[in-house]
Motif scaffolding. Sequence first.
Motif, PDB file in Angstrom:
ATOM      1  N   ARG A 142       2.218  -2.615  34.684  1.00 35.40           N
ATOM      2  CA  ARG A 142       2.083  -3.381  33.434  1.00 35.40           C
ATOM      3  C   ARG A 142       0.634  -3.378  32.941  1.00 35.40           C
ATOM      4  NH1 ARG A 142       6.066  -5.758  31.091  1.00 35.40           N
ATOM      5  NH2 ARG A 142       4.566  -6.440  29.553  1.00 35.40           N
ATOM      6  N   CYS A 186      -6.299 -11.924  30.982  1.00 38.13           N
ATOM      7  CA  CYS A 186      -5.492 -10.695  30.891  1.00 38.13           C
ATOM      8  C   CYS A 186      -4.549 -10.708  29.682  1.00 38.13           C
ATOM      9  CB  CYS A 186      -4.681 -10.507  32.165  1.00 38.13           C
ATOM     10  SG  CYS A 186      -3.583  -9.070  32.088  1.00 38.13           S
ATOM     11  N   PRO A 187      -4.739  -9.760  28.722  1.00 34.87           N
ATOM     12  CA  PRO A 187      -3.893  -9.766  27.528  1.00 34.87           C
ATOM     13  C   PRO A 187      -2.479  -9.234  27.782  1.00 34.87           C
ATOM     14  CG  PRO A 187      -5.436  -7.939  27.429  1.00 34.87           C
ATOM     15  CD  PRO A 187      -5.766  -8.706  28.665  1.00 34.87           C
ATOM     16  N   ALA A 188      -2.324  -8.482  28.870  1.00 32.79           N
ATOM     17  CA  ALA A 188      -1.012  -7.891  29.152  1.00 32.79           C
ATOM     18  C   ALA A 188      -0.192  -8.729  30.137  1.00 32.79           C
ATOM     19  CB  ALA A 188      -1.197  -6.476  29.694  1.00 32.79           C
ATOM     20  N   GLY A 189      -0.776  -9.773  30.660  1.00 32.55           N
ATOM     21  CA  GLY A 189      -0.071 -10.634  31.618  1.00 32.55           C
ATOM     22  C   GLY A 189       0.261  -9.914  32.912  1.00 32.55           C
ATOM     23  N   ARG A 230      -2.011 -11.842  38.109  1.00 29.88           N
ATOM     24  CA  ARG A 230      -1.626 -13.222  38.403  1.00 29.88           C
ATOM     25  C   ARG A 230      -2.248 -13.685  39.705  1.00 29.88           C
ATOM     26  NH1 ARG A 230       4.523 -12.087  37.603  1.00 29.88           N
ATOM     27  NH2 ARG A 230       4.317 -11.325  35.497  1.00 29.88           N
ATOM     28  N   GLU A 240      -6.535 -14.082  35.303  1.00 24.59           N
ATOM     29  CA  GLU A 240      -5.161 -14.322  34.833  1.00 24.59           C
ATOM     30  C   GLU A 240      -5.173 -14.893  33.419  1.00 24.59           C
ATOM     31  OE1 GLU A 240      -2.797 -16.757  37.463  1.00 24.59           O
ATOM     32  OE2 GLU A 240      -1.175 -16.927  35.992  1.00 24.59           O
TER      33      GLU A 240
END
Lengths: 66, 197
Positions: free
Chosen positions: A10, A51-54, A57, A48
Motif C-alpha cells: 500500500r 502517512c497519506p496512504a494509510g 501503522r 502514522e
Amino acid sequence: MKKAVNVINRCVACGVCAGQCPREAISIYRGCYAVVDIAKCVGCGICEKACPAGSIRVEEVSDENR
Amino acid sequence: MKTGKKKHWYDYLWIWTIVYFALGFFNILFAWLGLIDFVLPLIFAIAGGNKWFCNHMCGRGQLFWVLGRNLKCSRRKKAPAWISSKWFRYGFLTFFMTMFGTMIFQTYLVFSGAETLRKAIKLFWTFKVPWKWAYNGSILPDWVAQFGFGFYSLMLTSTLIGLIVMALYKERTWCSFCPMGTMTQGICQIKAKKGNK
C-alpha cells in the motif's frame, strides 16, 4: 511493545513518514516502500498520522519480531 | 518538512511552487520551467533508482505540508483507501498522460498552423479561463506560448486537486496518487526487481 509497521503493497514511497520520524528510524528502500528500523522505532505514531496512504501503522509487536 | 531536524536548502522548495505560479500568471512562457518538476524525478528514478525528488525536493508536496500542517488548512482525516489503491493510481496516471498527450497535440496544431494560439488556460480539463494578460507576443513562435498555456493548465489543475484533497484529508494526500510519484515508484520497482535477479 508498540512499533511502526508498514504495509508495503500500500506504500507509495512518498517519504513523508521518513521526513517526520524524530528517531530517523524510517528509510525508503530503493524508491519502492518505507522500511522501519524496529531497533530505532519508539512507536510514537508520528509517521502514522502523517502517512497519506494509510500504509504505516503503530501496532503491538511481539518480542520475537523485534 | 522535518521535525526538529537540521533544515536543508531543499526544505524550502515550496517557495518555488508559489514563485512558479506567480511567474506564469504574468508571463506564460515561465510555465516551461515546470518541466524541471517532470524531468528531475524521472532522472532520479531512472539513473539513481530512487524517489529522492518526491522524498526531499517536491515543492508541491512541501507546499501542501506548509498549508495543511503549519497553517492548519487540513482536516488531517484519513483518506479513503481507494485513493491510494493501485487501480486508481495507475488509472489516474493513464488519464493524466492522455491529457498531457492531448496538450502536446494542441501545441502541434499551432506549430503546423492548423490552429491559432488560444490565450486561455483550462482548469480541470474542462473550464476555460481567459489568460490574455500573460502573453503579448514575443520573438518566439506561437506554439511555444501554446505549450505554456497547456502546461500551466496541467500544473494548476493538479495543484488545485492537491489542495482539495489536502483540505479534506491528510496534508499530502496528493502524493498517494500523484502521477509522477506513481511513475517513478513503478520505475524504481522495475529497477529493484532487475537488481535482485
